[in-house]
Design a protein around this motif. Structure first.
Motif, PDB file in Angstrom:
ATOM      1  N   PHE A  19      45.795   7.613-113.553  1.00 15.00           N
ATOM      2  CA  PHE A  19      46.439   6.387-113.104  1.00 15.00           C
ATOM      3  C   PHE A  19      47.366   5.969-114.236  1.00 15.00           C
ATOM      4  O   PHE A  19      46.886   5.616-115.299  1.00 15.00           O
ATOM      5  CB  PHE A  19      45.399   5.296-112.841  1.00 15.00           C
ATOM      6  CG  PHE A  19      44.339   5.714-111.868  1.00 15.00           C
ATOM      7  CD1 PHE A  19      44.642   5.865-110.518  1.00 15.00           C
ATOM      8  CD2 PHE A  19      43.054   5.989-112.292  1.00 15.00           C
ATOM      9  CE1 PHE A  19      43.668   6.266-109.617  1.00 15.00           C
ATOM     10  CE2 PHE A  19      42.074   6.376-111.395  1.00 15.00           C
ATOM     11  CZ  PHE A  19      42.386   6.524-110.056  1.00 15.00           C
ATOM     12  N   ARG A  24      47.054   5.060-118.477  1.00 13.93           N
ATOM     13  CA  ARG A  24      45.862   4.405-119.026  1.00 13.93           C
ATOM     14  C   ARG A  24      44.602   5.256-118.954  1.00 13.93           C
ATOM     15  O   ARG A  24      43.775   5.249-119.841  1.00 13.93           O
ATOM     16  CB  ARG A  24      45.605   3.087-118.298  1.00 13.93           C
ATOM     17  CG  ARG A  24      46.499   1.951-118.711  1.00 13.93           C
ATOM     18  CD  ARG A  24      46.039   0.661-118.065  1.00 13.93           C
ATOM     19  NE  ARG A  24      45.700   0.859-116.654  1.00 13.93           N
ATOM     20  CZ  ARG A  24      44.496   0.735-116.154  1.00 13.93           C
ATOM     21  NH1 ARG A  24      43.478   0.414-116.919  1.00 13.93           N
ATOM     22  NH2 ARG A  24      44.286   0.918-114.856  1.00 13.93           N
ATOM     23  N   PHE A  25      44.454   5.935-117.834  1.00  7.40           N
ATOM     24  CA  PHE A  25      43.191   6.642-117.649  1.00  7.40           C
ATOM     25  C   PHE A  25      43.436   7.977-116.989  1.00  7.40           C
ATOM     26  O   PHE A  25      44.211   8.072-116.045  1.00  7.40           O
ATOM     27  CB  PHE A  25      42.249   5.822-116.754  1.00  7.40           C
ATOM     28  CG  PHE A  25      40.990   6.566-116.410  1.00  7.40           C
ATOM     29  CD1 PHE A  25      39.919   6.597-117.297  1.00  7.40           C
ATOM     30  CD2 PHE A  25      40.882   7.267-115.211  1.00  7.40           C
ATOM     31  CE1 PHE A  25      38.764   7.309-116.995  1.00  7.40           C
ATOM     32  CE2 PHE A  25      39.724   7.974-114.905  1.00  7.40           C
ATOM     33  CZ  PHE A  25      38.677   7.993-115.796  1.00  7.40           C
ATOM     34  N   ASN A  83      30.692   2.231-117.937  1.00 11.60           N
ATOM     35  CA  ASN A  83      31.693   1.596-117.068  1.00 11.60           C
ATOM     36  C   ASN A  83      33.074   2.137-117.403  1.00 11.60           C
ATOM     37  O   ASN A  83      33.420   2.307-118.571  1.00 11.60           O
ATOM     38  CB  ASN A  83      31.737   0.068-117.293  1.00 11.60           C
ATOM     39  CG  ASN A  83      30.510  -0.635-116.734  1.00 11.60           C
ATOM     40  OD1 ASN A  83      29.950  -1.493-117.392  1.00 11.60           O
ATOM     41  ND2 ASN A  83      30.087  -0.275-115.544  1.00 11.60           N
ATOM     42  N   GLY A  84      33.847   2.413-116.367  1.00  9.03           N
ATOM     43  CA  GLY A  84      35.230   2.840-116.571  1.00  9.03           C
ATOM     44  C   GLY A  84      35.361   4.290-117.017  1.00  9.03           C
ATOM     45  O   GLY A  84      36.449   4.735-117.393  1.00  9.03           O
ATOM     46  N   SER A  85      34.277   5.076-116.958  1.00  8.41           N
ATOM     47  CA  SER A  85      34.369   6.456-117.447  1.00  8.41           C
ATOM     48  C   SER A  85      34.917   7.412-116.386  1.00  8.41           C
ATOM     49  O   SER A  85      35.182   8.572-116.678  1.00  8.41           O
ATOM     50  CB  SER A  85      32.995   6.928-117.937  1.00  8.41           C
ATOM     51  OG  SER A  85      32.030   6.795-116.916  1.00  8.41           O
ATOM     52  N   GLY A  86      35.047   6.939-115.139  1.00  9.85           N
ATOM     53  CA  GLY A  86      35.658   7.783-114.110  1.00  9.85           C
ATOM     54  C   GLY A  86      34.702   8.248-113.020  1.00  9.85           C
ATOM     55  O   GLY A  86      35.049   9.127-112.223  1.00  9.85           O
ATOM     56  N   LYS A  87      33.531   7.654-112.940  1.00 16.42           N
ATOM     57  CA  LYS A  87      32.526   8.110-111.968  1.00 16.42           C
ATOM     58  C   LYS A  87      32.997   7.907-110.528  1.00 16.42           C
ATOM     59  O   LYS A  87      32.945   8.830-109.710  1.00 16.42           O
ATOM     60  CB  LYS A  87      31.192   7.350-112.186  1.00 16.42           C
ATOM     61  CG  LYS A  87      30.616   7.517-113.580  1.00 16.42           C
ATOM     62  CD  LYS A  87      29.313   6.769-113.759  1.00 16.42           C
ATOM     63  CE  LYS A  87      29.436   5.256-113.607  1.00 16.42           C
ATOM     64  NZ  LYS A  87      30.315   4.606-114.618  1.00 16.42           N
ATOM     65  N   SER A  88      33.462   6.689-110.224  1.00 13.79           N
ATOM     66  CA  SER A  88      33.883   6.435-108.844  1.00 13.79           C
ATOM     67  C   SER A  88      35.116   7.263-108.501  1.00 13.79           C
ATOM     68  O   SER A  88      35.248   7.753-107.373  1.00 13.79           O
ATOM     69  CB  SER A  88      34.198   4.943-108.645  1.00 13.79           C
ATOM     70  OG  SER A  88      33.036   4.185-108.879  1.00 13.79           O
ATOM     71  N   THR A  89      35.999   7.425-109.474  1.00 12.46           N
ATOM     72  CA  THR A  89      37.198   8.240-109.246  1.00 12.46           C
ATOM     73  C   THR A  89      36.791   9.683-108.913  1.00 12.46           C
ATOM     74  O   THR A  89      37.281  10.276-107.947  1.00 12.46           O
ATOM     75  CB  THR A  89      38.095   8.213-110.504  1.00 12.46           C
ATOM     76  OG1 THR A  89      38.379   6.848-110.819  1.00 12.46           O
ATOM     77  CG2 THR A  89      39.384   8.978-110.286  1.00 12.46           C
ATOM     78  N   HIS A  94      23.562   3.561-112.749  1.00 14.13           N
ATOM     79  CA  HIS A  94      23.359   3.099-114.126  1.00 14.13           C
ATOM     80  C   HIS A  94      21.867   2.969-114.402  1.00 14.13           C
ATOM     81  O   HIS A  94      21.470   2.550-115.477  1.00 14.13           O
ATOM     82  CB  HIS A  94      24.039   1.738-114.340  1.00 14.13           C
ATOM     83  CG  HIS A  94      25.524   1.835-114.422  1.00 14.13           C
ATOM     84  ND1 HIS A  94      26.174   2.246-115.563  1.00 14.13           N
ATOM     85  CD2 HIS A  94      26.489   1.589-113.513  1.00 14.13           C
ATOM     86  CE1 HIS A  94      27.486   2.238-115.347  1.00 14.13           C
ATOM     87  NE2 HIS A  94      27.699   1.857-114.105  1.00 14.13           N
TER      88      HIS A  94
HETATM   89  N1  LIG Z   1      43.389   3.025-107.937  1.00 15.23           N
HETATM   90  C1  LIG Z   1      43.445   2.834-109.252  1.00 15.23           C
HETATM   91  N2  LIG Z   1      44.603   2.459-109.860  1.00 15.23           N
HETATM   92  C2  LIG Z   1      44.674   2.279-111.201  1.00 15.23           C
HETATM   93  N3  LIG Z   1      43.630   2.457-112.026  1.00 15.23           N
HETATM   94  C3  LIG Z   1      42.466   2.830-111.488  1.00 15.23           C
HETATM   95  C4  LIG Z   1      42.305   3.035-110.078  1.00 15.23           C
HETATM   96  N4  LIG Z   1      41.002   3.404-109.833  1.00 15.23           N
HETATM   97  C5  LIG Z   1      40.402   3.412-111.041  1.00 15.23           C
HETATM   98  N5  LIG Z   1      41.271   3.083-112.028  1.00 15.23           N
HETATM   99  C6  LIG Z   1      40.952   3.055-113.472  1.00 15.23           C
HETATM  100  O1  LIG Z   1      40.349   4.276-113.816  1.00 15.23           O
HETATM  101  C7  LIG Z   1      39.296   4.094-114.746  1.00 15.23           C
HETATM  102  C8  LIG Z   1      38.013   4.699-114.199  1.00 15.23           C
HETATM  103  O2  LIG Z   1      37.584   3.923-113.086  1.00 15.23           O
HETATM  104  P1  LIG Z   1      36.295   4.256-112.234  1.00 15.23           P
HETATM  105  O3  LIG Z   1      36.207   3.234-111.171  1.00 15.23           O
HETATM  106  O4  LIG Z   1      36.354   5.670-111.808  1.00 15.23           O
HETATM  107  O5  LIG Z   1      35.131   4.086-113.316  1.00 15.23           O
HETATM  108  P2  LIG Z   1      33.542   4.050-113.111  1.00 15.23           P
HETATM  109  O6  LIG Z   1      32.978   5.051-114.056  1.00 15.23           O
HETATM  110  O7  LIG Z   1      33.213   4.182-111.680  1.00 15.23           O
HETATM  111  O8  LIG Z   1      33.162   2.592-113.660  1.00 15.23           O
HETATM  112  P3  LIG Z   1      32.011   1.563-113.184  1.00 15.23           P
HETATM  113  O9  LIG Z   1      30.730   2.016-113.837  1.00 15.23           O
HETATM  114  O10 LIG Z   1      32.471   0.261-113.764  1.00 15.23           O
HETATM  115  O11 LIG Z   1      31.977   1.551-111.693  1.00 15.23           O
HETATM  116  C9  LIG Z   1      39.230   2.598-114.999  1.00 15.23           C
HETATM  117  O12 LIG Z   1      39.914   2.335-116.192  1.00 15.23           O
HETATM  118  C10 LIG Z   1      39.931   1.992-113.808  1.00 15.23           C
HETATM  119  O13 LIG Z   1      40.547   0.784-114.157  1.00 15.23           O
END
Ligand SMILES: Nc1ncnc2c1ncn2[C@@H]1O[C@H](COP(=O)(O)OP(=O)(O)OP(=O)(O)O)[C@@H](O)[C@H]1O
Ligand SMILES: [Mg+2]
Length: 243
Positions: A14, A17-18, A38-44, A196
């Motif tokens: 994205f 930033r990430f 948090n924010g490590s990319g799991k949901s992505t 988590h």
């Molecule tokens: N659609 C998007 N557009 C821009 N940035 C995004 C988008 N989706 C995720 N990000 C960024 O990508 C990074 C990883 O997000 P992600 O949701 O995958 O983390 P996560 O490990 O699931 O975190 P959490 O434990 O908080 O759910 C974050 O910095 C988030 O802000």
């Protein structure tokens, strides 16, 4: 049945930033936990692996008994064999039962089988008694159980769950964990969940992946991950020093 999912050098970024940059292999019959701060990319990663979001680079291959699907994103029939249960479920303004049968009807399943499968799924998450209630009136824990029931009724080859028990009390958490276990016991499903909750990962997972800053830095059996993590970052995560 899907036997395996292989992601090779995938990149999903994205702006600057990430970026998620990783390779991963998942097998049927196994429950995999994805852990990380948090924010490590799991949901992505879950959205990419469940075919909802294309990576900008790399290969994602699905494999079943017959063939390798080299372009899984373009295969609607394949995509219907994969379900992602989101953290905050969206429910329709219909009864609990209709919320479950909807996904079955769009797959062309007949009325009688729809009812049987929906009833079985609602029983598994212990919502049978609320089947005629409007779904928007459910508590948030019940909505999360409903969302799992929808997935179970579809009986996908691949089930991915993004923090399925976040914010739930111990009773709701246990109902969901038991339902995931029951699905695992059906045999050759491929399950991947994000959590988590380290106790939950210990309880449910066969394999653990630890992701940090968009990279999978450790992949291990549950036993080894929790008893002898190989990386300092995983050790610190398990000690609660990073989250
Ligand atoms: N659609 C998007 N557009 C821009 N940035 C995004 C988008 N989706 C995720 N990000 C960024 O990508 C990074 C990883 O997000 P992600 O949701 O995958 O983390 P996560 O490990 O699931 O975190 P959490 O434990 O908080 O759910 C974050 O910095 C988030 O802000
Ligand atoms: Mg997330």
């Amino acid at each position: 049945m899907i036997k395996e999912i292989i992601a090779k050098d995938i990149l999903r970024s994205f702006d600057s930033r990430f970026s998620l940059r990783c390779s991963i292999g998942l097998q049927s019959g196994q429950t995999h936990a994805l852990l990380g701060p948090n924010g490590s990319g799991k949901s992505t990663l879950l959205r990419v692996l469940s075919l909802l979001e294309r990576p900008q680079q790399g290969e994602l291959i699905y494999r079943d008994e017959q063939k390798n699907y080299l372009n899984p994103f373009s295969d609607l029939a394949l995509r219907r064999r994969v379900t992602l249960v989101n953290t905050r479920p969206v429910v329709f303004r219909e009864s609990v039962l209709k919320n479950v049968t909807y996904g079955l009807r769009i797959r062309g399943i007949g009325k009688k089988e729809c009812m049987e499968r929906a009833t079985m799924a609602l029983r598994l998450v212990r919502l049978e008694h609320l089947k005629d209630q409007p779904a928007p009136l459910l508590s948030s824990g019940e909505k999360q159980r409903l969302s799992l029931a929808r997935a179970i009724a579809i009986d996908p080859d691949v089930l991915m769950l993004d923090e399925p028990t976040v914010n739930l009390d111990p009773e709701n958490t246990e109902i969901i964990e038991e339902a995931i276990k029951a699905l695992h016991e059906r045999g050759d499903r491929l399950i991947l969940f994000v959590t988590h909750n380290l106790f939950q990962a210990r309880k449910l997972a066969d394999q653990v992946f630890f992701i940090h800053n968009g990279r999978i830095i450790e992949q291990n059996s549950r036993e080894r991950f929790f008893s002898a993590p190989e990386t300092e970052l995983a050790r610190r995560f398990l000690r609660g020093e990073i989250y």
